[in-house]
Design an enzyme around this catalytic site. Structure first.
Site, PDB file in Angstrom:
ATOM      1  N   ARG A  82       0.840  -1.193   0.000  1.00  0.00           N
ATOM      2  CA  ARG A  82       0.000   0.000   0.000  1.00  0.00           C
ATOM      3  C   ARG A  82       0.879   1.248   0.000  1.00  0.00           C
ATOM      4  O   ARG A  82       1.884   1.307   0.686  1.00  0.00           O
ATOM      5  CB  ARG A  82      -0.900   0.005   1.240  1.00  0.00           C
ATOM      6  CG  ARG A  82      -1.779   1.245   1.265  1.00  0.00           C
ATOM      7  CD  ARG A  82      -3.048   1.044   1.970  1.00  0.00           C
ATOM      8  NE  ARG A  82      -3.821   2.288   1.912  1.00  0.00           N
ATOM      9  CZ  ARG A  82      -4.736   2.600   2.770  1.00  0.00           C
ATOM     10  NH1 ARG A  82      -5.043   1.775   3.739  1.00  0.00           N
ATOM     11  NH2 ARG A  82      -5.391   3.729   2.662  1.00  0.00           N
ATOM     12  N   ARG A  91      -6.979  -1.639  -2.887  1.00  0.00           N
ATOM     13  CA  ARG A  91      -5.828  -1.797  -2.008  1.00  0.00           C
ATOM     14  C   ARG A  91      -5.620  -3.252  -1.643  1.00  0.00           C
ATOM     15  O   ARG A  91      -6.580  -4.008  -1.482  1.00  0.00           O
ATOM     16  CB  ARG A  91      -5.962  -0.946  -0.766  1.00  0.00           C
ATOM     17  CG  ARG A  91      -7.220  -1.239   0.022  1.00  0.00           C
ATOM     18  CD  ARG A  91      -7.556  -0.164   0.981  1.00  0.00           C
ATOM     19  NE  ARG A  91      -7.743   1.064   0.249  1.00  0.00           N
ATOM     20  CZ  ARG A  91      -8.075   2.213   0.776  1.00  0.00           C
ATOM     21  NH1 ARG A  91      -8.244   2.327   2.035  1.00  0.00           N
ATOM     22  NH2 ARG A  91      -8.239   3.276   0.040  1.00  0.00           N
ATOM     23  N   ASP A  94      -5.917  -2.834   4.044  1.00  0.00           N
ATOM     24  CA  ASP A  94      -6.252  -1.626   4.788  1.00  0.00           C
ATOM     25  C   ASP A  94      -6.430  -2.058   6.239  1.00  0.00           C
ATOM     26  O   ASP A  94      -7.195  -2.988   6.518  1.00  0.00           O
ATOM     27  CB  ASP A  94      -7.543  -1.012   4.237  1.00  0.00           C
ATOM     28  CG  ASP A  94      -7.895   0.310   4.883  1.00  0.00           C
ATOM     29  OD1 ASP A  94      -6.977   1.042   5.286  1.00  0.00           O
ATOM     30  OD2 ASP A  94      -9.094   0.614   4.988  1.00  0.00           O
ATOM     31  N   ASP A  96      -7.225  -0.497  10.072  1.00  0.00           N
ATOM     32  CA  ASP A  96      -7.663   0.668  10.836  1.00  0.00           C
ATOM     33  C   ASP A  96      -7.910   0.299  12.285  1.00  0.00           C
ATOM     34  O   ASP A  96      -8.537  -0.727  12.577  1.00  0.00           O
ATOM     35  CB  ASP A  96      -8.972   1.238  10.271  1.00  0.00           C
ATOM     36  CG  ASP A  96      -8.799   1.900   8.921  1.00  0.00           C
ATOM     37  OD1 ASP A  96      -7.760   2.550   8.706  1.00  0.00           O
ATOM     38  OD2 ASP A  96      -9.711   1.773   8.081  1.00  0.00           O
TER      39      ASP A  96
END
Length: 166
Positions: A82, A91, A94, A96
């Protein structure tokens, strides 16, 4: 002292580990310290991407403070391919930080709880599988309650006596 974190994982592009589900599994292994992981769900993309996502949520325990964990997650994303500045695009991975057992964190790089998690079924649905009673420190609602708010139909407002109509 260790803290628990809810980490959202998503992928919609092949990487060196394979397809999106393989990338999510590899990211879970790279994050480490996993104490619970949801099932993976297939979801439509947000933004302009045409590819569907594979999403999951994991609860991890670590002694890392939020900024250190953010640095570690960003390093994993970079290792998976990424690149910064690719918001809303396809992507490989990811990662988070969604919630933190110690409550709220905010600085110029990171806000916990994640600002948009309450509106994202692709986060709340898997998080409700593994931590349904975890409370949002800002609203006081549980993950189960937040997820239900996204999926239930709101009743029509009752009409107050206007004197007209049936």
């Amino acid at each position: 002292m260790t803290s628990s974190y809810a980490i959202a994982l998503g992928s919609n592009r092949r990487g060196r580990h394979g397809g999106p589900a393989d990338e999510v599994r590899a990211a879970l292994a790279a994050v480490g310290e996993v104490v619970a992981v949801s099932s993976m769900i297939d979801t439509p993309p947000l933004g302009p991407s045409a590819r569907r996502f594979v999403n999951a949520v994991a609860v991890i325990e670590t002694a890392d403070a939020p900024p250190a964990l953010l640095d570690r997650l960003k390093a994993i994303e970079a290792d998976f391919g990424r690149r910064p500045g690719q918001r809303w695009s396809d992507r490989v991975i990811d990662l988070d930080i969604v919630m933190w057992s110690d409550g709220v964190w905010a600085d110029d790089r990171l806000t916990i709880p994640h600002a948009a998690f309450r509106e994202r079924s692709f986060v709340l649905e898997p998080l409700a599988q593994i931590a349904p009673d975890w409370r949002d420190p800002l609203t006081g609602l549980t993950v189960r309650q937040l997820a239900a708010r996204l999926t239930r139909r709101a009743p029509l407002p009752k009409r107050r006596g206007s004197g007209a109509g049936p």
